[in-house]
Design a protein around this motif. Structure first.
Motif, PDB file in Angstrom:
ATOM      1  N   ARG A  99      11.827   8.836  -4.622  1.00  0.00           N
ATOM      2  CA  ARG A  99      12.148   8.431  -3.250  1.00  0.00           C
ATOM      3  C   ARG A  99      11.138   8.935  -2.227  1.00  0.00           C
ATOM      4  O   ARG A  99      11.302   8.718  -1.027  1.00  0.00           O
ATOM      5  N   MET A 100      10.127   9.618  -2.705  1.00  0.00           N
ATOM      6  CA  MET A 100       9.124  10.116  -1.773  1.00  0.00           C
ATOM      7  C   MET A 100       8.299   8.941  -1.243  1.00  0.00           C
ATOM      8  O   MET A 100       8.080   7.963  -1.955  1.00  0.00           O
ATOM      9  N   HIS A 101       7.855   9.032   0.002  1.00  0.00           N
ATOM     10  CA  HIS A 101       7.002   7.980   0.552  1.00  0.00           C
ATOM     11  C   HIS A 101       5.617   8.550   0.837  1.00  0.00           C
ATOM     12  O   HIS A 101       5.508   9.626   1.418  1.00  0.00           O
ATOM     13  N   PRO A 102       4.582   7.827   0.431  1.00  0.00           N
ATOM     14  CA  PRO A 102       3.234   8.393   0.608  1.00  0.00           C
ATOM     15  C   PRO A 102       2.843   8.593   2.076  1.00  0.00           C
ATOM     16  O   PRO A 102       1.897   9.330   2.358  1.00  0.00           O
ATOM     17  N   LEU A 103       3.539   7.930   2.997  1.00  0.00           N
ATOM     18  CA  LEU A 103       3.191   8.116   4.413  1.00  0.00           C
ATOM     19  C   LEU A 103       3.982   9.247   5.080  1.00  0.00           C
ATOM     20  O   LEU A 103       3.869   9.457   6.282  1.00  0.00           O
ATOM     21  N   GLN A 104       4.793   9.953   4.294  1.00  0.00           N
ATOM     22  CA  GLN A 104       5.498  11.112   4.871  1.00  0.00           C
ATOM     23  C   GLN A 104       4.480  12.123   5.411  1.00  0.00           C
ATOM     24  O   GLN A 104       3.427  12.317   4.799  1.00  0.00           O
ATOM     25  N   PRO A 105       4.806  12.790   6.490  1.00  0.00           N
ATOM     26  CA  PRO A 105       3.893  13.835   6.966  1.00  0.00           C
ATOM     27  C   PRO A 105       3.797  14.959   5.935  1.00  0.00           C
ATOM     28  O   PRO A 105       4.790  15.271   5.273  1.00  0.00           O
ATOM     29  N   PRO A 106       2.617  15.540   5.767  1.00  0.00           N
ATOM     30  CA  PRO A 106       2.425  16.600   4.776  1.00  0.00           C
ATOM     31  C   PRO A 106       3.444  17.735   4.898  1.00  0.00           C
ATOM     32  O   PRO A 106       3.824  18.325   3.883  1.00  0.00           O
ATOM     33  N   VAL A 307       0.473  27.142   3.091  1.00  0.00           N
ATOM     34  CA  VAL A 307       0.733  25.841   3.727  1.00  0.00           C
ATOM     35  C   VAL A 307      -0.329  24.848   3.261  1.00  0.00           C
ATOM     36  O   VAL A 307      -1.524  25.143   3.292  1.00  0.00           O
ATOM     37  N   TYR A 308       0.157  23.683   2.824  1.00  0.00           N
ATOM     38  CA  TYR A 308      -0.773  22.682   2.295  1.00  0.00           C
ATOM     39  C   TYR A 308      -1.010  21.592   3.330  1.00  0.00           C
ATOM     40  O   TYR A 308      -0.073  21.085   3.943  1.00  0.00           O
ATOM     41  N   THR A 309      -2.270  21.236   3.514  1.00  0.00           N
ATOM     42  CA  THR A 309      -2.618  20.185   4.474  1.00  0.00           C
ATOM     43  C   THR A 309      -3.617  19.222   3.835  1.00  0.00           C
ATOM     44  O   THR A 309      -4.199  19.527   2.789  1.00  0.00           O
ATOM     45  N   LEU A 310      -3.793  18.071   4.476  1.00  0.00           N
ATOM     46  CA  LEU A 310      -4.754  17.086   3.986  1.00  0.00           C
ATOM     47  C   LEU A 310      -5.958  17.065   4.917  1.00  0.00           C
ATOM     48  O   LEU A 310      -5.819  16.920   6.126  1.00  0.00           O
ATOM     49  N   ASP A 311      -7.139  17.198   4.332  1.00  0.00           N
ATOM     50  CA  ASP A 311      -8.366  17.303   5.103  1.00  0.00           C
ATOM     51  C   ASP A 311      -9.199  16.020   4.940  1.00  0.00           C
ATOM     52  O   ASP A 311      -9.632  15.694   3.843  1.00  0.00           O
ATOM     53  N   LYS A 320     -12.639   6.747  -0.050  1.00  0.00           N
ATOM     54  CA  LYS A 320     -11.467   6.737  -0.927  1.00  0.00           C
ATOM     55  C   LYS A 320     -11.725   5.847  -2.129  1.00  0.00           C
ATOM     56  O   LYS A 320     -12.432   4.849  -2.014  1.00  0.00           O
ATOM     57  N   VAL A 321     -11.174   6.190  -3.286  1.00  0.00           N
ATOM     58  CA  VAL A 321     -11.261   5.282  -4.431  1.00  0.00           C
ATOM     59  C   VAL A 321      -9.875   4.811  -4.860  1.00  0.00           C
ATOM     60  O   VAL A 321      -9.740   3.994  -5.770  1.00  0.00           O
ATOM     61  N   HIS A 322      -8.849   5.329  -4.223  1.00  0.00           N
ATOM     62  CA  HIS A 322      -7.471   4.930  -4.550  1.00  0.00           C
ATOM     63  C   HIS A 322      -6.644   5.216  -3.297  1.00  0.00           C
ATOM     64  O   HIS A 322      -7.003   6.101  -2.518  1.00  0.00           O
ATOM     65  N   SER A 323      -5.559   4.474  -3.126  1.00  0.00           N
ATOM     66  CA  SER A 323      -4.722   4.751  -1.967  1.00  0.00           C
ATOM     67  C   SER A 323      -4.062   6.122  -2.117  1.00  0.00           C
ATOM     68  O   SER A 323      -3.808   6.587  -3.231  1.00  0.00           O
ATOM     69  N   PHE A 324      -3.811   6.768  -1.013  1.00  0.00           N
ATOM     70  CA  PHE A 324      -3.103   8.049  -0.966  1.00  0.00           C
ATOM     71  C   PHE A 324      -3.714   9.065  -1.942  1.00  0.00           C
ATOM     72  O   PHE A 324      -4.903   9.264  -1.937  1.00  0.00           O
TER      73      PHE A 324
END
Ligand SMILES: *Cc1c(COP(=O)(O)O)cnc(C)c1O
Length: 495
Positions: A99-106, A307-311, A320-324
């Protein structure tokens, strides 16, 4: 003891439309508030309307006419067809994941990012690389990513290097990936099954960007001169790329970093037991040495004080070579597999895979030719050349006959440098009993009446198929089949 597939007369779903709408006809409700509206609203759909009960029957019956890693030995060399532990399946389909969505905030998926970050660290340790991207969806895409990184590196250095060297025993995806990235592919003829180091020294110059090497290679041979190969490549400023499809042979014993490689791809669906076959989904993470890290795809996962973040800030990234984040459910299965086995377990798996392969090779070495003598790693290549000369029995005949005993055939006619090749990879999953049974089936097949073999398999739902026709005239969809049939009917009408 023979094996018989079920044989159901199972029509296409499109052929049973509306005929079998009996009983429990459940309609899937749209989630509230998400019913299609306006232009999206349709009154009819051009897909068959079928009850759940019928659909269940249809797919269960089809599965009984087919074969999977859960049925028994699956010998496809180079593919590492392992048993896929069901605990990974359960976790990958659990609510929190599904049920996770890839656009959820980190901030709302810290656990997921932690898993990915830990997997990156483990893969870095296993491969001896400094940084990993999990994005590529398979080995071939990992190779392509590695080639783009190679390009970016030399472009930034201002060097015009246009060539990639690839040994003649390599998997077909290697030259394909290099060519797709715009490189000229130069094939290296091997000597005694491994890289001819003298030849390599002659062809390496400042036009060569990299050598793509599989070690152990597809013959199951370890490239013992890999240290010297790395020295030759690096002294001319070229890179060394590791095709990691055969990593199941070496885990815990050595790694591509120790061997001198600069870029590595993994095939998680092979080495780390996630389902594959039929085209995926897979995962082909890529590892690099620190001087190439800045070219890796974005986003990078950063861990700062728990704390994990996306850089996304890396300006030299190839993009990118793949979505998300890649195929998360596959990555999770590999994570679970590594966690369950641990360092010792992974090493034992490699030891056992190598032992199994050598044991089976010995047991087949009377009736089959074994080119390139000596110990092999996790797989070996046998040949039916002598059998073919003596009695007309081919590698294809043997492969087809195995199916009558409930064994998935090995890879055949590959690598191309061995005639009538049977490329066999038992993996660590097979017991000695199973290996003995396999050996006696291989050996008794070699002595059977050739006419029985030429028409095998006999106990499968579909017998010998016309493989050339299947490869040349691909029909993937029902609509394509309809179109072919219509064209045929139209042609007949004219006559
Ligand atoms: C399987 C394989 C590949 C390609 O990997 P995919 O995940 O199938 O794209 C490349 N090289 C070798 C040696 C392989 O066995």
């Amino acid at each position: 003891m023979k094996f018989t597939f079920a044989s159901w007369a199972e029509p296409l779903l499109s052929e049973i439309e509306n005929d079998e709408l009996f009983g429990f006809d459940n309609k899937m409700p749209s989630p509230e508030g998400y019913e299609p509206k306006g232009a999206l609203e349709r009154s009819t759909l051009s897909i068959p309307r079928i009850s759940e009960r019928y659909l269940m029957k249809h797919y269960v019956n089809l599965s009984q006419m087919s074969y999977s890693v859960d049925n028994g030995p699956h010998l496809l060399g180079s593919c590492t067809m392992k048993y896929n532990p069901k605990v990974s399946e359960a976790l990958a389909s659990s609510d929190g994941v599904a049920r996770m969505h890839p656009l959820q905030p980190p901030s709302t998926m810290q656990g997921t990012l932690q898993i990915l970050h830990e997997l990156e660290r483990w893969l870095a340790e296993i491969s001896g690389m400094d940084a990993i991207t999990l994005q590529p969806a398979g080995g071939a895409q990992g190779e392509f990513t590695g080639m783009l990184i190679t390009k970016a590196y030399f472009e930034q250095k201002g060097e015009k290097r246009t060539r990639i060297l690839i040994p003649d025993s390599a998997h077909g995806t290697n030259p394909a990936s290099a060519a797709m990235a715009g490189y000229e592919v130069v094939e290296l003829k091997s000597k005694d099954g491994t890289v001819d180091v003298d030849l390599l020294e002659k062809v390496v110059d400042d036009r060569v960007a990299a050598l793509m090497l599989t070690n152990p290679n597809t013959l199951g041979l370890f490239e013992e001169q890999v240290g010297e190969i790395a020295r030759i490549m690096h002294s001319s400023g070229s890179l060394l790329y590791y095709d990691g499809a055969n990593m199941n042979a070496i885990i815990g014993k050595t790694n591509p970093g120790l061997m001198g490689f600069d870029i590595v791809h993994f095939n998680l669906h092979k080495t780390f037991a996630t389902p594959h076959g039929g085209g995926g989904p897979g995962a082909g993470p890529v590892g690099v040495r620190s001087f190439l890290e800045k070219y890796l795809p974005v986003p990078r996962i950063r861990a700062d004080g728990g704390v994990y973040t996306l850089d996304y800030s890396m300006t030299d990234s190839i993009g990118k070579v793949h979505s998300f984040m890649g195929n998360f459910a596959v990555l999770l299965r590999a994570y679970v597999y590594i966690l369950m086995n641990g360092r010792d377990g992974l090493t034992r798996n490699s030891e056992r895979a190598v032992l199994n392969s050598n044991y089976l090779m010995k047991r087949l070495s009377g009736l089959y030719d074994i080119p390139y003598k000596g110990l092999k790693k996790h797989e070996f290549v046998a040949s039916a050349s002598t059998l073919k000369e003596k009695s007309g029995i081919t590698a294809m005949d043997i492969a087809k006959r195995l199916m009558d005993y409930g064994i998935h055939p090995p890879t055949i006619y590959f690598p191309l440098i061995v005639g009538e090749a049977l490329m066999i990879e038992p993996t660590e999953n097979l017991s000695k009993q199973t290996l003995d049974r396999l050996a006696s089936i291989f050996n008794s097949a070699a002595g059977e009446d050739p006419s029985v073999l030429h028409s095998a398999p006999h106990s499968t739902a579909i017998n010998r198929v016309n493989e050339v026709k299947a490869a040349r005239e691909m029909v993937f969809r029902w609509q394509d089949m309809q179109a072919t049939a219509d064209a045929g009917a139209a042609a007949e009408g004219k006559n």
